[in-house]
Design an enzyme around this catalytic site. Structure first.
Site, mmCIF file in Angstrom:
data_model
loop_
_atom_site.group_PDB
_atom_site.id
_atom_site.type_symbol
_atom_site.label_atom_id
_atom_site.label_comp_id
_atom_site.label_asym_id
_atom_site.label_seq_id
_atom_site.Cartn_x
_atom_site.Cartn_y
_atom_site.Cartn_z
ATOM 1 N N ASP A 180 0.814 -1.061 0.145
ATOM 2 C CA ASP A 180 -0.008 0.072 0.195
ATOM 3 C C ASP A 180 0.857 1.232 0.056
ATOM 4 O OD1 ASP A 180 -2.397 1.318 0.198
ATOM 5 O OD2 ASP A 180 -2.379 1.389 2.563
ATOM 6 N N GLU B 178 -1.270 6.292 -8.504
ATOM 7 C CA GLU B 178 -2.266 7.272 -7.940
ATOM 8 C C GLU B 178 -1.891 8.416 -8.675
ATOM 9 O OE1 GLU B 178 -2.922 7.602 -3.633
ATOM 10 O OE2 GLU B 178 -2.935 9.789 -4.031
ATOM 11 N N HIS C 251 -6.804 10.626 4.290
ATOM 12 C CA HIS C 251 -6.427 9.433 4.907
ATOM 13 C C HIS C 251 -6.746 9.793 6.396
ATOM 14 C CE1 HIS C 251 -4.110 8.506 1.370
ATOM 15 N NE2 HIS C 251 -4.584 7.250 1.647
HETATM 16 O O1 G3H Z 1 -4.044 3.132 1.980
HETATM 17 C C1 G3H Z 1 -4.939 3.255 2.985
HETATM 18 C C2 G3H Z 1 -5.992 4.005 3.027
HETATM 19 O O2 G3H Z 1 -6.355 4.690 2.119
HETATM 20 C C3 G3H Z 1 -6.795 3.960 4.277
HETATM 21 O O3 G3H Z 1 -7.320 5.156 4.737
HETATM 22 O O4 G3H Z 1 -7.093 5.226 7.190
HETATM 23 O O5 G3H Z 1 -8.536 6.560 6.064
HETATM 24 O O6 G3H Z 1 -9.320 4.185 5.987
HETATM 25 P P1 G3H Z 1 -8.164 5.227 5.897
HETATM 26 ZN ZN ZN Z 2 -4.307 5.358 1.223
#
Ligand code: G3H
Ligand code: ZN
Length: 293
Positions: free
Chosen positions: A82, A134, A178
């Site tokens: 990720d 992205e 995020h």
């Molecule tokens: O890449 C991880 C996410 O985009 C998680 O985001 O913590 O706001 O759910 P979040």
């Molecule tokens: Zn993310």
């Protein structure tokens, strides 16, 4: 089964639903994610970020553990880096056996983002792994990011980007951010832009910052073509709260039992989310994708 994200996201794209991508740093979370997928007959993606890898969950520990849990199950499960930052990190993950990687060069200008993403697709595809990239930039909720359109994904650029990088799915910026939003705040999302992005790219699109985005928003973005939704903060919070409440109720609970309590809480949360985004029941009979070797 342990697979790349490619077939599952193409299927989601063709059939208008979304797959959860959930951050995971230990065995209990990995089990919760995989068993939720099996019980819901749903595809799923397990995410680990560079920060999480550095602090706790190294690729070399996570890959064999996740494969051991995922391989006997009859649903597609991908393991994805990720927000991959460097080429070195990406290659380390591919060597360790990740079935997918994200390269996030979204803070670079357009041409540099393309150059970096293209390098990653070349190597990852040779490994049989899928690639997420992205364009535009999904920021941080605590910084107030996401509420102005300056970081949102440009539609014409998205078409060119996908064409030149050969990424398998694209994370787009349409108003989420995020982490946790302030209490009672629900972000306003740019649905028109999302519809345009889908019509123009026709490819699997990804929503980051799924936590706190609001159920109505989530249902709408799935209708409009989001096929992968990243969730971290809300699940971690839910699991922690469940464990905290149990510890208050039974302060002397056995260590393993409290871990298992947290695992079950995570699994229930994931299962209901899968139903909301339409991935439940998708892989009872019709999965034809390749397994990842
Ligand atoms: O890449 C991880 C996410 O985009 C998680 O985001 O913590 O706001 O759910 P979040
Ligand atoms: Zn993310």
């Amino acid at each position: 089964m342990y697979t790349s994200m490619k077939e599952m996201l193409d299927h989601a794209n063709e059939n208008n639903y979304a797959v959860m991508a959930i951050n995971c740093t230990n065995m209990e979370q990995a089990r919760a994610i995989c068993y939720a997928a099996a019980e819901e007959a749903s595809p799923v993606i397990i995410n680990v970020s560079p920060r999480q890898m550095l602090a706790h969950a190294t690729p070399e520990i996570m890959v064999p553990m996740i494969r051991a849990i995922a391989e006997p199950l009859d649903v597609p499960i991908a393991f994805n880096l990720d927000h991959g930052d460097t080429y070195t990190n990406v290659c380390r993950c591919l060597r360790a056996g990740f079935s997918s990687v994200m390269i996030d060069s979204s803070s670079y200008e357009f041409e540099e983002n393309i150059r970096r993403t293209r390098m990653v697709t070349s190597v990852a595809h040779a490994y049989g792994a899928s690639v997420e990239a992205e364009l535009g930039h999904v920021g941080v909720a605590a910084n107030g990011d996401g509420q102005t359109s300056d970081m949102y994904t440009n539609v014409e650029q998205a078409v060119e980007f996908a064409d030149r990088t050969h990424c398998d799915c694209l994370a787009v910026a349409i108003g989420t951010a995020h982490g946790a939003y302030p209490d009672d705040f629900v972000p306003r999302l740019d649905f028109d832009r999302l519809a345009e992005l889908k019509a123009a790219t026709k490819m699997p699109l990804v929503l980051h910052g799924g936590s706190g985005a609001g159920e109505e928003n989530i249902r709408r973005v799935v209708e409009l073509g989001i096929n992968k939704i990243n969730v971290c903060t809300d699940l971690f919070k839910h699991q922690r709260k469940a464990m905290h409440a149990k510890l208050n109720e039974e302060p002397n609970i056995d260590y393993m039992d409290i871990q298992m309590w947290g695992e079950d809480a995570a699994k229930d949360y994931i299962k209901s989310y899968m139903r909301m985004i339409g991935s439940s029941g998708r892989y009872t009979f019709d999965y034809t994708g390749e397994q990842f070797d």
